[in-house]
Design a protein around this motif. Structure first.
Motif, PDB file in Angstrom:
ATOM      1  N   MET A 148       0.831  -1.205   0.000  1.00  0.00           N
ATOM      2  CA  MET A 148       0.000   0.000   0.000  1.00  0.00           C
ATOM      3  C   MET A 148       0.870   1.261   0.000  1.00  0.00           C
ATOM      4  O   MET A 148       0.493   2.290  -0.565  1.00  0.00           O
ATOM      5  CB  MET A 148      -0.921   0.000   1.214  1.00  0.00           C
ATOM      6  N   LEU A 149       2.056   1.171   0.607  1.00  0.00           N
ATOM      7  CA  LEU A 149       2.946   2.330   0.607  1.00  0.00           C
ATOM      8  C   LEU A 149       3.377   2.703  -0.801  1.00  0.00           C
ATOM      9  O   LEU A 149       3.630   3.879  -1.096  1.00  0.00           O
ATOM     10  CB  LEU A 149       4.182   2.060   1.467  1.00  0.00           C
ATOM     11  N   THR A 150       3.496   1.689  -1.676  1.00  0.00           N
ATOM     12  CA  THR A 150       3.919   1.986  -3.042  1.00  0.00           C
ATOM     13  C   THR A 150       2.859   2.771  -3.807  1.00  0.00           C
ATOM     14  O   THR A 150       3.130   3.257  -4.908  1.00  0.00           O
ATOM     15  CB  THR A 150       4.267   0.700  -3.816  1.00  0.00           C
ATOM     16  N   ASN A 151       1.666   2.907  -3.253  1.00  0.00           N
ATOM     17  CA  ASN A 151       0.640   3.735  -3.895  1.00  0.00           C
ATOM     18  C   ASN A 151       1.008   5.213  -3.862  1.00  0.00           C
ATOM     19  O   ASN A 151       0.358   6.034  -4.516  1.00  0.00           O
ATOM     20  CB  ASN A 151      -0.716   3.526  -3.218  1.00  0.00           C
ATOM     21  N   ILE A 152       2.031   5.552  -3.054  1.00  0.00           N
ATOM     22  CA  ILE A 152       2.537   6.930  -3.073  1.00  0.00           C
ATOM     23  C   ILE A 152       3.042   7.283  -4.460  1.00  0.00           C
ATOM     24  O   ILE A 152       2.951   8.437  -4.901  1.00  0.00           O
ATOM     25  CB  ILE A 152       3.653   7.102  -2.020  1.00  0.00           C
ATOM     26  N   ASN A 153       3.552   6.276  -5.169  1.00  0.00           N
ATOM     27  CA  ASN A 153       3.994   6.506  -6.545  1.00  0.00           C
ATOM     28  C   ASN A 153       2.793   6.859  -7.407  1.00  0.00           C
ATOM     29  O   ASN A 153       1.711   6.302  -7.248  1.00  0.00           O
ATOM     30  CB  ASN A 153       4.678   5.252  -7.098  1.00  0.00           C
ATOM     31  N   SER A 154       3.000   7.773  -8.327  1.00  0.00           N
ATOM     32  CA  SER A 154       1.883   8.195  -9.175  1.00  0.00           C
ATOM     33  C   SER A 154       2.383   8.511 -10.578  1.00  0.00           C
ATOM     34  O   SER A 154       3.519   8.932 -10.770  1.00  0.00           O
ATOM     35  CB  SER A 154       1.194   9.430  -8.581  1.00  0.00           C
ATOM     36  N   GLY A 155       1.499   8.307 -11.555  1.00  0.00           N
ATOM     37  CA  GLY A 155       1.843   8.619 -12.932  1.00  0.00           C
ATOM     38  C   GLY A 155       3.024   7.794 -13.410  1.00  0.00           C
ATOM     39  O   GLY A 155       3.143   6.612 -13.120  1.00  0.00           O
ATOM     40  N   THR A 156       3.909   8.434 -14.145  1.00  0.00           N
ATOM     41  CA  THR A 156       5.071   7.732 -14.709  1.00  0.00           C
ATOM     42  C   THR A 156       6.287   7.806 -13.793  1.00  0.00           C
ATOM     43  O   THR A 156       7.316   7.217 -14.104  1.00  0.00           O
ATOM     44  CB  THR A 156       5.430   8.336 -16.077  1.00  0.00           C
ATOM     45  N   ASP A 157       6.188   8.527 -12.690  1.00  0.00           N
ATOM     46  CA  ASP A 157       7.332   8.717 -11.803  1.00  0.00           C
ATOM     47  C   ASP A 157       7.250   7.784 -10.603  1.00  0.00           C
ATOM     48  O   ASP A 157       6.190   7.642  -9.977  1.00  0.00           O
ATOM     49  CB  ASP A 157       7.402  10.171 -11.302  1.00  0.00           C
ATOM     50  N   GLU A 158       8.385   7.146 -10.285  1.00  0.00           N
ATOM     51  CA  GLU A 158       8.485   6.330  -9.084  1.00  0.00           C
ATOM     52  C   GLU A 158       9.142   7.166  -8.000  1.00  0.00           C
ATOM     53  O   GLU A 158      10.268   7.629  -8.148  1.00  0.00           O
ATOM     54  CB  GLU A 158       9.309   5.065  -9.363  1.00  0.00           C
ATOM     55  N   LEU A 159       8.441   7.377  -6.909  1.00  0.00           N
ATOM     56  CA  LEU A 159       8.951   8.195  -5.815  1.00  0.00           C
ATOM     57  C   LEU A 159       9.564   7.354  -4.708  1.00  0.00           C
ATOM     58  O   LEU A 159      10.411   7.831  -3.967  1.00  0.00           O
ATOM     59  CB  LEU A 159       7.820   9.055  -5.220  1.00  0.00           C
ATOM     60  N   LEU A 160       9.097   6.098  -4.592  1.00  0.00           N
ATOM     61  CA  LEU A 160       9.505   5.231  -3.498  1.00  0.00           C
ATOM     62  C   LEU A 160       9.835   3.843  -4.030  1.00  0.00           C
ATOM     63  O   LEU A 160       9.063   3.266  -4.799  1.00  0.00           O
ATOM     64  CB  LEU A 160       8.381   5.126  -2.460  1.00  0.00           C
TER      65      LEU A 160
END
Length: 304
Positions: A148-160
């Motif tokens: 669920m934490l990986t839902n922080i990622n959005s669009g084409t960019d990986e933040l985590l």
């Protein structure tokens, strides 16, 4: 006794300390592939990378070597032996990045704090990488929380990015039906198995030479006995080889033979674990799972 041990063989350091030491890292074929998978995960900004292996196979040492190669564009958090429920998980995570949770914070507050941190790092041009060592201790519910934490990622960019290292049972947990969505987020996975006899012998010679020796302080027959008793697990090889050198020094022997290894085994100095279980390939349950499995196999081929 320690200095006598070093002086007897001419070592500058103990060749078989069981503490992880990147300076002593032996790049077996399996270690090279595992490291390639870890680097692949970071390079491609994979949301989830998983490496498994038996106790003492060298997973922690690989992570330490990886950390030495990361640049300023990554913010790394390392967690070892985390346990607890989802609230405890977030406290572990915040602590890994030296983030103090708000006073009296509940789960929502801590999640928001972490999300704000990830977004601020992204705005500063840094990717957040969270590494869990001994991840098999997390359990299925906590692993799902990590997904669920990986839902922080959005669009084409990986933040985590998440990197999980654990014992073989971690792979068993991930392939449970209830963690199907978690498995689908895993971009790269690798199992770090035990050494074969030739690799064990090369490993022993490597560490003897790294410590300032010739590599001949333990003879071929002794190496074969050490491999058999250790079942090819590097940490067990270290324990047995270290004690064998101590026995050899006490007997004023410059070369350790198989008789010395047999002697310390008879004296009951070695406790051995059960053999490493054979890991079956996970059976894909649907089309999406088959695609995930195919991708894992492609990653392994690329890493070879």
């Amino acid at each position: 006794m320690s200095q006598f041990y070093l002086d007897h063989y001419g070592f500058s350091v103990r060749p078989f300390s069981i503490l992880p030491d990147p300076a002593m890292l032996f790049w077996s074929d399996r270690h090279k592939k595992a490291f390639a998978v870890l680097e692949y995960g970071l390079m491609t900004r994979a949301p989830l990378t998983v490496v498994t292996g038996e106790v003492g196979a060298g997973k922690t040492t690989l992570i330490q070597a990886l950390l030495r190669r990361t640049g300023p564009d990554m913010r790394i958090g390392l967690i070892s032996n985390a346990r607890g429920d989802r609230g405890d998980l977030l406290r572990w995570i915040l602590n890994a990045f030296d983030i103090a949770p708000p006073p009296g914070a509940d789960y929502v507050d801590m999640f928001q704090t972490f999300q704000d941190f990830v977004l601020s790092e992204y705005a500063a041009g840094r990717l957040v990488v969270l590494i869990f060592d001994e991840a098999q201790n997390l359990g299925a519910d906590t692993l799902e929380e990590l997904r669920m934490l990986t839902n922080i990622n959005s669009g084409t960019d990986e933040l985590l990015q998440l990197v999980l290292l654990g014992q073989p049972e971690l792979r068993d947990i991930i392939t449970r039906p209830e963690l199907r969505q978690f498995a689908q987020r895993v971009s790269a996975t690798f199992h770090l198995g035990s050494f074969d006899p030739d690799t064990s012998a090369a490993y022993i010679r490597h560490r003897l030479q790294k410590a300032g020796g010739t590599g001949q302080e333990i003879d071929a027959a002794a190496m074969a006995r050490i491999h058999a008793e250790a079942r090819g697990v590097p940490r067990m090889i270290n324990k047995i080889a270290d004690l064998a050198l101590v026995y050899g020094a006490a007997a004023d022997r410059k070369t350790v033979g198989a008789d010395i290894v047999d002697e310390l085994i008879r004296d009951g100095l070695i406790l051995t674990a059960a053999p490493e279980p054979t890991l079956p390939e996970p059976a894909p349950a649907d089309r999406q799972a088959r695609l995930v499995l195919a991708h894992e196999q492609e990653v392994k081929r690329d890493a070879t």
